[in-house]
Every structure is written in structure tokens, then in C-alpha cells.
Design a protein around this motif. Structure first.
Motif, PDB file in Angstrom:
ATOM      1  N   ASN A   1      -2.174  12.326   2.755  1.00 20.76           N
ATOM      2  CA  ASN A   1      -2.016  11.360   2.062  1.00 20.76           C
ATOM      3  C   ASN A   1      -0.792  11.304   0.778  1.00 20.76           C
ATOM      4  O   ASN A   1       0.265  10.628   1.027  1.00 20.76           O
ATOM      5  CB  ASN A   1      -3.315  10.650   1.171  1.00 20.76           C
ATOM      6  CG  ASN A   1      -3.063   9.552   0.333  1.00 20.76           C
ATOM      7  OD1 ASN A   1      -2.397   8.473   0.807  1.00 20.76           O
ATOM      8  ND2 ASN A   1      -3.764   9.707  -0.920  1.00 20.76           N
ATOM      9  N   ALA A   2      -1.194  12.601   0.222  1.00 17.84           N
ATOM     10  CA  ALA A   2      -0.070  12.787  -0.638  1.00 17.84           C
ATOM     11  C   ALA A   2       0.156  14.337  -0.957  1.00 17.84           C
ATOM     12  O   ALA A   2       0.712  14.720  -1.857  1.00 17.84           O
ATOM     13  CB  ALA A   2      -0.420  12.190  -2.010  1.00 17.84           C
TER      14      ALA A   2
ATOM     15  N   TRP B   1       8.798  11.033  -0.095  1.00 20.01           N
ATOM     16  CA  TRP B   1       7.247  11.575   0.088  1.00 20.01           C
ATOM     17  C   TRP B   1       7.217  12.745  -0.056  1.00 20.01           C
ATOM     18  O   TRP B   1       8.134  13.667   0.423  1.00 20.01           O
ATOM     19  CB  TRP B   1       6.721  10.889   1.171  1.00 20.01           C
ATOM     20  CG  TRP B   1       5.335  11.178   1.453  1.00 20.01           C
ATOM     21  CD1 TRP B   1       4.222  10.640   1.079  1.00 20.01           C
ATOM     22  CD2 TRP B   1       4.818  12.674   1.939  1.00 20.01           C
ATOM     23  NE1 TRP B   1       2.957  11.200   1.505  1.00 20.01           N
ATOM     24  CE2 TRP B   1       3.225  12.317   1.982  1.00 20.01           C
ATOM     25  CE3 TRP B   1       5.131  13.603   2.392  1.00 20.01           C
ATOM     26  CZ2 TRP B   1       2.478  13.419   2.501  1.00 20.01           C
ATOM     27  CZ3 TRP B   1       4.517  14.669   3.018  1.00 20.01           C
ATOM     28  CH2 TRP B   1       3.098  14.418   2.924  1.00 20.01           C
ATOM     29  N   PRO B   2       6.113  13.535  -0.763  1.00 17.57           N
ATOM     30  CA  PRO B   2       5.096  12.893  -1.321  1.00 17.57           C
ATOM     31  C   PRO B   2       5.325  12.599  -3.012  1.00 17.57           C
ATOM     32  O   PRO B   2       4.427  12.338  -3.576  1.00 17.57           O
ATOM     33  CB  PRO B   2       4.037  14.059  -1.126  1.00 17.57           C
ATOM     34  CG  PRO B   2       4.650  15.194  -1.198  1.00 17.57           C
ATOM     35  CD  PRO B   2       6.094  14.782  -0.652  1.00 17.57           C
TER      36      PRO B   2
ATOM     37  N   ARG C   1       6.228   9.664   4.789  1.00 20.72           N
ATOM     38  CA  ARG C   1       5.015   9.859   5.027  1.00 20.72           C
ATOM     39  C   ARG C   1       4.326   9.498   6.357  1.00 20.72           C
ATOM     40  O   ARG C   1       3.771  10.485   7.511  1.00 20.72           O
ATOM     41  CB  ARG C   1       4.100   9.036   4.169  1.00 20.72           C
ATOM     42  CG  ARG C   1       2.445   9.185   4.125  1.00 20.72           C
ATOM     43  CD  ARG C   1       1.787   8.748   3.162  1.00 20.72           C
ATOM     44  NE  ARG C   1       0.432   8.522   3.372  1.00 20.72           N
ATOM     45  CZ  ARG C   1      -0.404   7.736   3.981  1.00 20.72           C
ATOM     46  NH1 ARG C   1       0.290   6.649   4.465  1.00 20.72           N
ATOM     47  NH2 ARG C   1      -1.713   7.900   3.834  1.00 20.72           N
TER      48      ARG C   1
ATOM     49  N   ARG D   1       1.426   5.628   0.755  1.00 15.54           N
ATOM     50  CA  ARG D   1       0.527   6.282   0.394  1.00 15.54           C
ATOM     51  C   ARG D   1      -0.708   5.552   0.217  1.00 15.54           C
ATOM     52  O   ARG D   1      -0.440   4.325  -0.473  1.00 15.54           O
ATOM     53  CB  ARG D   1       0.520   7.344  -0.503  1.00 15.54           C
ATOM     54  CG  ARG D   1       1.210   6.851  -1.860  1.00 15.54           C
ATOM     55  CD  ARG D   1       0.267   6.626  -3.088  1.00 15.54           C
ATOM     56  NE  ARG D   1      -0.773   7.527  -3.084  1.00 15.54           N
ATOM     57  CZ  ARG D   1      -1.061   8.611  -3.916  1.00 15.54           C
ATOM     58  NH1 ARG D   1       0.157   9.111  -4.530  1.00 15.54           N
ATOM     59  NH2 ARG D   1      -2.289   9.084  -4.090  1.00 15.54           N
TER      60      ARG D   1
END
Length: 386
Positions: free
Chosen positions: A188-189, A293-294, A237, A258
Motif C-alpha cells: 500500500n505505502a 510513490w510511496p 504503485r 494508495r
């Protein structure tokens, strides 16, 4: 931005086959954006009642081309009219299906399954070959007059990784001998403990050494890998929707942003902010481009990239994100863009020429607010610009 509702039979095929995504790659793409102008109901007797729920503008109509083909992901259409579908899971032990309308009545009367049982998402086509991907590999097979290719498939890319998430290896061709492959980040992150409250972001993010980017490969070289290919762009991502713009001569994508800002950082974000952030970024990518990202995400209200909370952000701080360019468009959060196609046909009105059709799978992360995003948008382009 101008958005037109549009529905083609190719998208309808995926909508009615209980797939997770709706991602056509034919000359036309579809759109359902309320409020929209409805056409006459479809006349095909096999059509389900769900056709009546789809809105299209004046001049367009809906027909059912094929149904129950399996868990369809991406589509392409050959010059001879054969529709090829990549399946996420096997049907009849196969992961590809060829559909033909041999009598010209608008419905597929020929349905042939082929390929092995290693399924996936990515699918692309040129004048001579069909290209398709699994989580870890990309193959190509020569096309012929037959609906089902008769020559053996050739593996041209392997070792893309076997991630637990974001494994859709979407494909794009530039017409100059290159294949572009999305290699999403299985995170996700990039937290030390993924999706866990108060878990810090890893800095630098180790996933960016081999995930979270677009790779470029030669279309005619067997047994390539990420180490022999070019890492064309980074900080992405997951970009299930990618396409090469022949007019602009650049790669474009729409990123899955995200999730879970409120559940991970309740002291910084409200439910409403978590539902609306971050934007799904529609971006033009050149070699070396970085979406951030992230470490960064795009806030459409503030109209700038914002530092992610995992890296010290508070919902307003910009920090290292100041040097990143904003996207062409920031689509609403969690709409899940799953295909992109630049229209180069001659069937539609001039306003559609060289514009982008973007298929959205729809959201899951907007609770407690209404889930949204189940449509395809049209974005007009002029000289490669929105």
C-alpha cells in the motif's frame, strides 16, 4: 475535463462475464457516467436486464457480443475482427479465448479457448503477434487467419516476480519494437508492516528496486528479465491502465492510488478525506519519469503532491514532493482505473479522435460513503495534451 458516456460491445462482454475489471482494447470503449443520456434498449434476445441500466449518448446503442466467457480482464481486437480475451482464471483449463462473429449479426458465434493454465491480465496485439502476460512472464504468439494461433508461443519476458498483490502485468506496444510492462508494487505505502497502523514507511523503499514501475523490453527477444530490460519509469504503485499515444509518442497511464488514510492515521484524516484521497493519477510518462510513490500522493483539492504520512506528512506538508509534476488529471480516489485506450479509429465523431477512454473498475475503499467509479470516461486530447 469533458466526460462522455459511451458503451461498446467489447466492454459489455467483460461486464456481463462476472469479471473483476472492465477493460476493452478494441477500437471503441465504454462509459457509464450518470446522469447520462440513454439509448434504445438492446434488441439482442440474449441480453440480460443489466443492459437497461447502462446509459449511452444519442447515436450509440448496446448489444451483447458474448456472455459467460470466464473471468475476463483485458481485450484486444485483431484486424480480421477476432476478439481475444485474457482470463484471470482458467476456463476449460485455458486462459485465452478467441471470439468471432462469422455471420455478421453482432454476436460471437465462434468461441475457442486456448493457451495454458497460467492466467493473468495483460494483453496486446500488433499486425503479426498476440502478446499476453501472467504474474511473472510475458509470451507472444504469431497470428494467422485462424482464430486460434497455430504456432507455438514464445516466452519473451520472465522473472517479473510473484507478488502477493498488484500482480496485473498490463502491456502496451509503441509500434517501434518495444513492449511496456506494468510491474506494480506489492504494498500500500511501503510500510515496514504493510497496512498496519503506526508502522513507518521504509526509506528508501526497497520495493522500488524491482517493483513499482514500468519496464520496457524488446518485442522480439526471448528470455528477457527485469535485469536485462529497461526500468522505464518508477514511483508507480500500480498502473493496470497503460497505453502508448501514437500522436504524442509517449506512454500514458492511470495509477491506482494508495488506500486507508483514515484507518491508518485517524488523527490526521477524516472519513471524508480518506474517501476522496488520493487522486487516481492520469499521467504522461517519459523515460525516467517518477510519480513519487510511496513518498507522495496527489491531493486534487490542494492541487499538489503531498507528503505521505508514513514519511512524516500531516496532510498538508509537501516536503520532498515539491519537485514532482502534477498529473494531467486527478480522477476521484479509489475508482480503480483498469484500462486506457487512445482512440485512433474513424467510426466516431471527430471530437473522439486521439482522445483517451479510461475504464474504471469501481471503488471498495470509500466507506462509509457510497462506492463509486463503475464507468468508462472519455478525455479529449489535442496535440498530445488534455
Amino acid at each position: 475535463m469533458q466526460v462522455h458516456p459511451l458503451l461498446s460491445i467489447s466492454l459489455l462482454l467483460t461486464l456481463l462475464s462476472a469479471c473483476q475489471t472492465s477493460e476493452p482494447r478494441s477500437e471503441a470503449k465504454s462509459n457509464k457516467t450518470p446522469p447520462a443520456q440513454s439509448s434504445a434498449p438492446a434488441s439482442n434476445s440474449n441480453a440480460s436486464n443489466s443492459l437497461d441500466d447502462i446509459n449511452v449518448p444519442e447515436g450509440f446503442s448496446i448489444t451483447l457480443f458474448a456472455d459467460a466467457v470466464g473471468p475476463a480482464r483485458h481485450l484486444v481486437v485483431a484486424n480480421n475482427g477476432t476478439v481475444y480475451v485474457r482470463l484471470q482464471g482458467p476456463k476449460q483449463g485455458k486462459c485465452l479465448v478467441a471470439l468471432r462473429d462469422s455471420n455478421g449479426d453482432g454476436s460471437a458465434d465462434q468461441e475457442d479457448y486456448f493457451g495454458d493454465s497460467e492466467c493473468g491480465t495483460g494483453l496486446a496485439i500488433d499486425n503479426s503477434h498476440l502478446y499476453y502476460s501472467s504474474k511473472e512472464s510475458v509470451w507472444r504468439v504469431p497470428l494467422s487467419d485462424q482464430a486460434v494461433p497455430t504456432a507455438p508461443a514464445e516466452k519473451i519476458v520472465s522473472d517479473l516476480g510473484q507478488p502477493s498483490a498488484h500482480a496485473a502485468r498490463s502491456l502496451a506496444l509503441d509500434g517501434k519494437g518495444h513492449l511496456y510492462v506494468n510491474v506494480g508494487a506489492p504494498s500500500n505505502a511501503c510500510q515496514e508492516r504493510d497496512r498496519q497502523r503506526s508502522s513507518a514507511g521504509m526509506d528508501p523503499c526497497p520495493l522500488l528496486t524491482e517493483f513499482g514501475g514500468i519496464y520496457r523490453f524488446a518485442i522480439d527477444t526471448p528470455n528477457q528479465s527485469k535485469t536485462t530490460g529497461l526500468r522505464y519509469a518508477t514511483g508507480i504503485r500500480n498502473a493496470v491502465a497503460i497505453d502508448w499515444n501514437q500522436q504524442a509518442q509517449d506512454l500514458y497511464l492511470v495509477q491506482h492510488g494508495r488506500d486507508q488514510l483514515k484507518s491508518l492515521y485517524p488523527e490526521l484524516y477524516t472519513d471524508k478525506q480518506s474517501a476522496e484521497l488520493p487522486a487516481e493519477e492520469f499521467a504522461r510518462m517519459k523515460q525516467g519519469s517518477d510519480l513519487g510513490w510511496p513518498y507522495c500522493y496527489y491531493d486534487p483539492e490542494q492541487k499538489k503532491k503531498i507528503l505521505s504520512p508514513e514519511y512524516g506528512g500531516n496532510g498538508k506538508a509537501v516536503g520532498r514532493c515539491a519537485e514532482l509534476a502534477p498529473p494531467l488529471i486527478g480522477f476521484p480516489a479509489h475508482y480503480a482505473p483498469n484500462d486506457l485506450l487512445f482512440y485512433t479509429g474513424s467510426q466516431f465523431a471527430k471530437t473522439y479522435q486521439n482522445g483517451a477512454f479510461i475504464a474504471f473498475h469501481g471503488s471498495w475503499n470509500r466507506a462509509p460513503f457510497e462506492q463509486k467509479g463503475y464507468f468508462v470516461a472519455f478525455v479529449p486530447f489535442k496535440d498530445g495534451q488534455v
